[in-house]
Design a protein around this motif. Structure first.
Motif, short mmCIF file in Angstrom:
data_model
loop_
_atom_site.label_atom_id
_atom_site.label_comp_id
_atom_site.label_asym_id
_atom_site.label_seq_id
_atom_site.Cartn_x
_atom_site.Cartn_y
_atom_site.Cartn_z
N ARG A 44 0.82 -1.21 0.00
CA ARG A 44 0.00 0.00 0.00
C ARG A 44 0.86 1.27 0.00
NH1 ARG A 44 -4.24 -2.52 4.51
NH2 ARG A 44 -4.11 -4.62 3.63
N ALA A 46 3.06 4.48 -1.36
CA ALA A 46 2.95 5.46 -2.44
C ALA A 46 3.98 5.20 -3.53
CB ALA A 46 3.14 6.88 -1.89
N ARG A 217 -2.49 5.81 7.08
CA ARG A 217 -2.38 6.71 5.93
C ARG A 217 -3.38 6.22 4.88
NH1 ARG A 217 1.48 10.18 3.80
NH2 ARG A 217 1.38 10.97 5.94
N SER A 218 -4.34 7.10 4.51
CA SER A 218 -5.41 6.74 3.59
C SER A 218 -5.13 7.27 2.19
CB SER A 218 -6.74 7.32 4.08
OG SER A 218 -7.01 6.94 5.41
N ALA A 219 -5.81 6.69 1.21
CA ALA A 219 -5.66 7.15 -0.17
C ALA A 219 -6.91 6.79 -0.96
CB ALA A 219 -4.43 6.52 -0.82
N TRP A 243 -2.21 17.14 2.11
CA TRP A 243 -2.69 16.29 1.02
C TRP A 243 -1.57 16.14 0.01
CZ3 TRP A 243 -2.55 18.02 -4.03
CH2 TRP A 243 -2.37 19.40 -4.20
N MET A 253 -4.07 9.24 -7.82
CA MET A 253 -4.17 8.83 -6.42
C MET A 253 -4.02 10.07 -5.56
SD MET A 253 -2.33 8.28 -3.43
CE MET A 253 -0.61 7.97 -3.81
N SER A 255 -4.15 11.48 -1.48
CA SER A 255 -4.12 11.09 -0.07
C SER A 255 -4.31 12.32 0.80
CB SER A 255 -2.80 10.42 0.29
OG SER A 255 -2.69 10.23 1.69
N ALA A 269 -9.50 2.77 4.93
CA ALA A 269 -9.63 4.23 4.95
C ALA A 269 -10.80 4.66 5.81
CB ALA A 269 -9.79 4.75 3.53
N LEU A 274 -10.87 10.80 4.77
CA LEU A 274 -10.67 10.85 3.33
C LEU A 274 -11.41 12.03 2.72
CD1 LEU A 274 -9.12 9.14 1.28
CD2 LEU A 274 -11.22 7.85 0.87
N SER A 295 -10.72 3.15 -2.55
CA SER A 295 -9.93 3.75 -1.48
C SER A 295 -9.31 2.65 -0.64
CB SER A 295 -10.79 4.67 -0.60
OG SER A 295 -11.80 3.92 0.07
N ALA A 297 -6.12 2.05 2.84
CA ALA A 297 -5.24 2.65 3.84
C ALA A 297 -4.14 1.67 4.19
CB ALA A 297 -6.02 3.03 5.10
#
Length: 366
Positions: A44, A46, A217-219, A243, A253, A255, A269, A274, A295, A297
């Motif tokens: 997950r 980045a 950490r969400s996305a 962000w 994407m 976040s 997430a 979010l 979404s 996380a």
């Protein structure tokens, strides 16, 4: 009882890369709690290599990892990096944060708001005071990276046991005996690369307490804004880390750059977090968010000083920490794997002594 010379707990990129290095010298067994390696933070990530990311110690690790990411060698089918760039944006009130980031950094170029909007046409230049870009930031092919280290590990005789969540540990007559997934394992040495669960593993081992905090950490994945071609866009986001956005296979994407402390778990997430992050992103761009395609996380686990933890424990014999990777785990993995190899085999680390000392768990001994 399954035996090895060293047991690595955790099959994320940190554990698998360290195990691949160690397998050149000894019999290595990796215990992974899930049904496959790289399930949580590794999958997950980045997936970007940023040379100026983190404090001075982290930047030294980034520099040490760069040549390996460019040419990882045996077990890989070429380099793991591809061009991307990272552009950090600052409103007037964020200019001090921009200057703080630039201090001690290398390879940065300052941009005007208009120049930033040329690179990412959806930006609102009137909301910007300044921007900087690191042209040398690059995408990391995390799947190929993990796969390459897995091949290297197995070619050297290393093994991976999945579905092996550690339940109990004890040391007797110089040997660690571990119960994991209802099975028994033993080795004189253990490397704790358990990610968000590293503190829990340390408690099971009777190691010194190290305050590691998992943070969510969400996305979200959005359609390409206005059907634009995004391939040449850099990663871009607020220098205050409220962000960020990154092109991803023709989509974007985004976040909220959240860091909410949570218990170790299979993260997902938070809808409200979010939504708040997407609102901050929308305020900086001209194209509204009309649909979230998916979404997710992940967990980023930090020590209080936001520096990784690597080295032998002060009170648990034969127990080596490889933890606290935070948001730096993928890009520092080659450097940390080489350091773990040196520490376990007794070789002199290639890293500078002050960097090794900054990573040592002894800093938490008090």
């Amino acid at each position: 009882m399954t035996r090895a010379d060293v047991i690595v707990i955790g099959g994320g990129i940190a554990g698998i890369s360290a195990a691949a290095h160690l397998a050149a010298h000894m019999d290595v067994l990796v215990l992974e709690a899930e049904d496959r390696p790289g399930t949580h933070s590794t999958a997950r990530s980045a997936a970007i290599f940023i040379r100026n990311y983190g404090n001075a110690t982290l930047r030294a690790l980034n520099a040490a990892a760069a040549p390996v990411l460019e040419d990882p060698g045996e077990g890989f089918d070429g380099g793991l990096l591809s061009p991307r760039g990272e552009m950090l944006l600052a409103a007037e009130e964020e200019l001090p944060a921009l200057e703080a980031y630039a201090e001690g950094a290398t390879g940065l170029e300052r941009l005007s708001p208009a120049q930033a909007a040329e690179l990412v046409p959806i930006l609102r230049p009137e909301r910007l005071a300044a921007a900087i870009i690191e042209w040398d930031a690059q995408d990391i092919d995390v799947d190929r990276m993990l796969g390459g280290y897995m091949r290297r590990l197995r070619r050297q005789g290393g093994r991976v046991e999945t579905g092996a969540r550690v339940e109990a540990m004890e040391r007797s007559t110089g040997v660690w005996r571990i119960t994991a997934g209802g099975r028994d394992f033993e080795a004189p040495l253990v490397v704790n690369a358990a990610g968000a669960w590293a503190s829990q593993v340390g408690v099971l081992a009777g190691a010194q307490p190290i305050p590691l905090t998992p943070m969510r950490r969400s996305a979200a994945l959005l359609p390409a804004p206005g059907d634009r071609a995004l391939a040449q866009w850099p990663l871009f986001g607020s220098v205050s880390e409220t962000w960020y956005a990154k092109p991803d296979a023709g989509k974007l994407m985004v976040s909220p750059a959240d860091e909410d402390p949570v218990e170790p778990h299979d993260a997902w997430a938070d809808d409200m977090v979010l939504a708040e992050g997407l609102d901050r992103y929308e305020q900086a761009v001209t194209v509204p968010v009309t649909r979230v395609e998916t979404s997710w996380a992940g967990l980023r686990t930090f020590a209080p000083d936001r520096t990784l933890v690597a080295g032998f424990d002060a009170q648990a014999e034969g127990f080596c920490w490889l933890a606290g990777q935070g948001g730096y785990g993928v890009q520092t993995a080659p450097a940390m794997a080489a350091l773990t190899e040196a520490l376990v085999t007794g070789a002199t680390p290639a890293l500078a002594p002050q960097v090794v000392a900054a990573l040592d768990p002894a800093r938490f001994a008090a």
